[in-house]
Motif scaffolding. Structure first.
Motif, short mmCIF file in Angstrom:
data_model
loop_
_atom_site.label_atom_id
_atom_site.label_comp_id
_atom_site.label_asym_id
_atom_site.label_seq_id
_atom_site.Cartn_x
_atom_site.Cartn_y
_atom_site.Cartn_z
N GLY A 217 0.88 -1.38 -0.10
CA GLY A 217 -0.12 -0.13 0.07
C GLY A 217 0.78 1.17 0.16
O GLY A 217 2.15 1.13 0.56
N PHE A 218 0.40 2.32 -0.60
CA PHE A 218 1.23 3.37 -0.79
C PHE A 218 0.28 4.82 -0.36
O PHE A 218 0.23 5.64 -1.00
N GLY A 219 -0.78 4.52 0.41
CA GLY A 219 -1.49 5.64 0.83
C GLY A 219 -1.24 6.28 2.17
O GLY A 219 0.05 5.96 2.59
N ALA A 221 -1.93 5.52 5.19
CA ALA A 221 -1.44 4.53 6.43
C ALA A 221 -0.12 4.33 6.09
O ALA A 221 0.82 4.22 7.18
N SER A 222 0.46 4.16 4.86
CA SER A 222 1.88 3.79 4.73
C SER A 222 2.84 5.03 5.10
O SER A 222 3.92 4.99 5.47
N ILE A 223 2.40 6.07 5.03
CA ILE A 223 3.06 7.37 5.49
C ILE A 223 3.19 7.42 6.67
O ILE A 223 4.09 7.61 7.40
N ASP A 224 2.15 7.12 7.76
CA ASP A 224 2.29 7.03 9.17
C ASP A 224 3.24 5.90 9.52
O ASP A 224 4.23 5.98 10.55
N VAL A 225 3.35 4.55 8.82
CA VAL A 225 4.11 3.59 9.16
C VAL A 225 5.67 4.11 8.93
O VAL A 225 6.85 3.86 9.56
N ILE A 226 5.88 4.58 7.64
CA ILE A 226 7.20 4.92 7.29
C ILE A 226 7.73 6.21 8.31
O ILE A 226 8.70 5.98 8.80
N PRO A 268 1.64 7.77 -6.61
CA PRO A 268 1.80 8.51 -4.94
C PRO A 268 0.52 9.48 -4.78
O PRO A 268 -0.25 9.73 -5.71
N LEU A 269 0.42 9.72 -3.47
CA LEU A 269 -0.57 10.86 -3.25
C LEU A 269 -0.38 12.07 -3.33
O LEU A 269 0.95 12.34 -3.53
N ALA A 270 -1.15 12.89 -3.76
CA ALA A 270 -1.05 14.31 -4.00
C ALA A 270 -1.31 15.24 -2.85
O ALA A 270 -2.36 15.18 -2.24
N LYS A 425 -9.61 10.23 -4.10
CA LYS A 425 -9.01 10.32 -2.92
C LYS A 425 -7.51 10.55 -2.79
O LYS A 425 -7.21 10.78 -1.82
N ARG A 426 -7.02 10.09 -4.01
CA ARG A 426 -5.52 10.27 -3.82
C ARG A 426 -5.20 11.75 -3.68
O ARG A 426 -3.98 12.14 -3.42
N PHE A 427 -6.03 12.54 -3.98
CA PHE A 427 -5.85 14.40 -4.10
C PHE A 427 -6.92 14.68 -3.01
O PHE A 427 -6.30 15.43 -2.25
N SER A 428 -8.03 14.47 -3.03
CA SER A 428 -9.10 15.11 -2.17
C SER A 428 -8.63 14.69 -0.76
O SER A 428 -9.09 15.21 0.27
#
Length: 573
Positions: A217-219, A221-226, A268-270, A425-428
C-alpha cells in the motif's frame, strides 16, 4: 421505559449520544441508555486513541475542523450537562491565511474527543437512566419483539432499539496477504504485519540495522508507518525551509534500512495546497455550490431514471472549468477556450486513463511525480488540470455527501458515484505537504526505494519476499507490512457482530460491493418482512446508503442529528 443500546463510542457514537440527549430534553422524553465500547477511551475510540504515536497525522487541515462545533448545555432528567467547547475554541486555533495549514497528530484530536465525552458522562452518571459497559458486543438477534445482545464474556442484554456506530471492521484477507502470512508462519526468517495500526507494534523494527521492509500500500497509512520507522535512534528529519516545508533526513549513524512501498497502480498521493490563499484558488463560490446541490438533488431525490454519471460530471465540470480558466498564468500554459476545457474535464472524469497535454503525465518516475505535485501544492509550479479538478472535487465533497446519502439512485449508478469519489481520494484525501517532503527526503537519503511501487511480482523466498519490477530489478525484504485499509464491503466483513446480523437476516447490503442498506434516518432495511424492532447504523458499515463515511467532519453532521430526532419521535408514536 424503552431501552436503547449504542454500540461503539468513537466520535460518531459520542455525537449520537449528545444529540439524543438534546432531543430528549427538547421533547421532555426519557429513555434508558446503555453504551458499549471496549476501548478505554470512549469518545476517541481506537482510531483517535490518545496514546498513539505522534507519527500518526490527521489528513484534514486544522483550519477545516470548524465543523466540530460547540456542544450546548443540556438539561435532562433533573441533571445539567455542561456545555463543551468547539474544537477551534478548545485548541485556541487562529487563522493566518499566509501561514502553512497545520495537520495535527491524531492523538490531539483524540484528547479533544475523550475530554468531550468525559464532560458528558460526568453529568450522565448522576442519573439511573445511563450505563456504560467496557465490552464488545458479539451477537445481535431478535427475541420476543426485542433485540438480544450477547457480549464477549457471554453477558446477555435486551433492548428495544440498537444503534451501531462501530466504525472499521475486519474483513476477509486477500489471497495475497493470506499467502504472505502463511509463508511467514512457516519461516522464522521473515514476518508479516496484517495491519498498519497500531504502529507501536513495529517498535522492535525501528532500530534494527541491515533490514529491508516492504509496505503493501502507498496511501496515508503507509506514510504513518514510514514516519514511525525512520524517526529512530539513527536519524530524524531536519527542516531546511519553513516556507516550502523542505526537509532532509539527518542520520547520526548508518542503519542500512530500506523501505519498499508498493500498490496496484504505484501512484503517490498528492498533497493538499499549502495554505488558505492557495486553497482558495480551487474553491467554488457559494452560488456554484448551491446550484450544484440543487442540480444533483433533482436526480437523487426524484424517481427520474439515471443510467450514467453525466448528471454529476456535467455540473462539476462547469465549476472546474471556471476555476481552471480563472487560474490564468497559474495554470499550465494553453490557448484553449472554456468550452474545450470543459470537454477535457468531462472526459477526464468519465475515463480513468484519459490523457491530455494539460494533465500531469503519471508515467514519469514516482519521485518526479511526487515533486511535481508538491510544487503545485506550493503554488510554485503551474497547475495541471487533474490537480485542479480534484481540488475542486474536494471542496464539493460535503455537497456530495449530503445529496448522495439515502438517494433514490439505482444501486449500480450509486456504485459508480462512489467509485469516482474513491478515484479522487489520492488528491482530495491527500496528506500535508510536509508528509510528501518527508518521503522525498527519504528517497534522497537512499532509505525509501521507489523502484517497485507499481504492482511488482512477488516471490516467496527462504528469507522473505523477493520483489521484481518491470525492468528486472529485484530486492528482497524480510518484513512485510500491510497498510491497505479494506473497503467496507458488507459481505466480506468477518467480525462476529456483522456476520451474526447477516445470518439472522437483520441487515442486507445495498449492493454486494457496498454496505448496509438504511433509510434516510439511518434505520436498517431488514430482510425480515414486517420487522419492527429498530436497528440503526451510522458510519462506515452504511457505505452506499451514505457517502463520506471516512471523514471526521461527517461524524458531527446532519445524519447523526436526523437519527436522534427520529429516535425520539418514535417514543411518541
Amino acid at each position: 421505559m424503552k431501552r436503547l443500546a449504542i454500540i461503539g463510542l468513537g466520535p460518531r457514537g459520542l455525537y449520537a449520544l449528545e444529540n439524543l440527549l438534546i432531543e430528549l430534553c427538547e421533547n421532555d422524553k426519557q429513555i434508558h441508555i446503555e453504551v458499549f465500547e471496549p476501548n478505554d477511551q470512549p469518545g476517541a475510540g481506537q482510531v483517535w486513541n490518545t496514546n498513539q504515536s505522534n507519527s500518526n497525522w490527521i489528513n484534514i487541515t486544522e483550519r477545516a475542523l470548524s465543523g466540530i462545533t460547540k456542544r450546548p448545555e443540556i438539561k435532562y432528567h433533573n441533571i445539567t450537562i455542561e456545555s463543551f467547547a468547539s474544537y477551534h475554541e478548545w485548541c485556541n486555533f487562529s487563522l493566518d491565511k499566509e501561514e502553512a495549514d497545520t495537520f495535527p497528530p491524531r492523538n490531539k484530536m483524540g484528547r479533544y474527543l475523550h475530554e468531550r465525552f468525559n464532560s458528558l458522562e460526568k453529568g450522565l452518571l448522576k442519573t439511573q437512566l445511563y450505563k456504560r459497559h467496557q465490552q464488545t458486543i458479539t451477537t445481535i438477534e431478535p427475541k420476543d419483539k426485542l433485540l438480544k445482545l450477547t457480549a464477549s464474556k457471554n453477558q446477555v442484554y435486551t433492548f428495544d432499539e440498537v444503534l451501531l456506530t462501530i466504525g472499521h471492521q475486519p474483513t476477509e484477507l486477500s489471497d495475497q496477504l493470506n499467502a504472505f502470512i502463511t509463508h511467514a508462519n512457516k519461516n522464522e526468517n521473515c514476518s508479516v504485519f496484517s495491519e498498519a495500526y497500531p504502529v507501536e507494534q513495529l517498535n522492535d523494527l525501528k532500530n534494527k540495522q541491515n533490514i529491508n521492509i516492504g509496505i503493501r500500500g502507498f496511501g496515508l497509512a503507509s506514510i504513518d508507518v514510514i514516519r514511525y520507522l525512520v524517526k529512530n535512534n539513527f536519524g530524524d528529519f531536519k527542516l531546511k525551509n519553513p516556507v516550502t516545508k523542505k526537509l532532509e533526513y539527518s542520520a547520526s549513524k548508518d542503519q542500512n534500512l530500506k523501505i519498499v512501498p508498493f500498490s496496484l497502480d504505484g501512484l503517490p498521493l498528492a498533497p493538499k495546497p499549502l495554505n488558505k490563499i492557495i486553497d482558495d484558488w480551487y474553491k467554488p463560490s457559494d452560488s456554484e455550490l448551491k446550484n450544484l446541490e440543487k442540480e444533483l438533488t433533482f436526480f437523487t431525490r426524484s424517481e427520474k431514471k439515471v443510467e450514467d454519471l453525466d448528471f454529476l460530471v456535467s455540473p462539476v465540470s462547469k465549476i472546474a472549468t471556471r476555476v481552471y480558466c480563472d487560474l490564468k498564468d497559474k495554470a499550465i500554459d494553453h490557448s484553449f477556450k472554456s468550452k474545450k476545457i470543459y470537454h477535457k474535464i468531462s472526459s477526464f472524469l468519465k475515463h480513468d486513463n484519459y490523457s491530455d497535454v494539460l494533465i500531469q503525465d503519471e508515467s514519469v518516475p514516482t519521485y518526479e511525480l511526487m515533486r511535481s505535485y508538491v510544487n503545485m501544492a506550493l503554488g510554485t509550479q503551474k497547475t495541471s488540470l487533474d490537480y485542479c479538478v480534484w481540488q475542486v472535487w474536494r471542496h464539493c465533497q460535503p455537497t456530495f455527501y449530503k445529496v448522495f446519502s439515502y438517494s433514490k439512485l439505482k444501486d449500480e449508478v450509486l456504485k459508480k458515484v462512489i467509485a469516482l469519489d474513491e478515484r479522487s481520494k489520492r488528491f482530495s484525501y491527500g496528506p500535508p505537504i510536509e508528509s510528501m517532503q518527508q518521503l522525498i527526503a527519504l528517497v534522497d537519503e537512499g532509505i525509501l526505494d521507489l523502484n517497485y511501487t507499481k504492482d511488482p511480482e512477488i516471490k516467496l523466498t527462504e528469507n522473505g519476499f523477493l520483489l521484481n519490477n518491470e525492468t528486472q530489478k529485484s530486492i528482497e525484504v524480510s518484513v512485510m507490512i500491510n497498510s491497505v485499509l479494506d473497503p467496507p464491503e458488507l459481505l466480506k466483513v468477518n467480525s462476529n457482530i456483522v456476520t451474526d446480523l447477516l445470518k439472522n437476516d437483520l441487515v442486507k447490503p445495498i449492493h454486494s460491493d457496498l454496505g448496509i442498506e438504511t433509510d434516510e434516518n439511518a434505520y436498517v432495511k431488514s430482510k425480515i418482512e414486517n420487522f419492527g424492532t429498530p436497528i440503526a447504523v451510522l458510519g462506515r458499515l452504511a457505505k452506499g446508503s451514505v457517502m463520506g463515511v471516512d471523514a471526521i467532519l461527517e461524524c458531527f453532521g446532519d445524519r447523526i442529528e436526523n437519527w436522534a430526532k427520529h429516535c425520539v419521535k418514535n417514543l411518541s408514536d
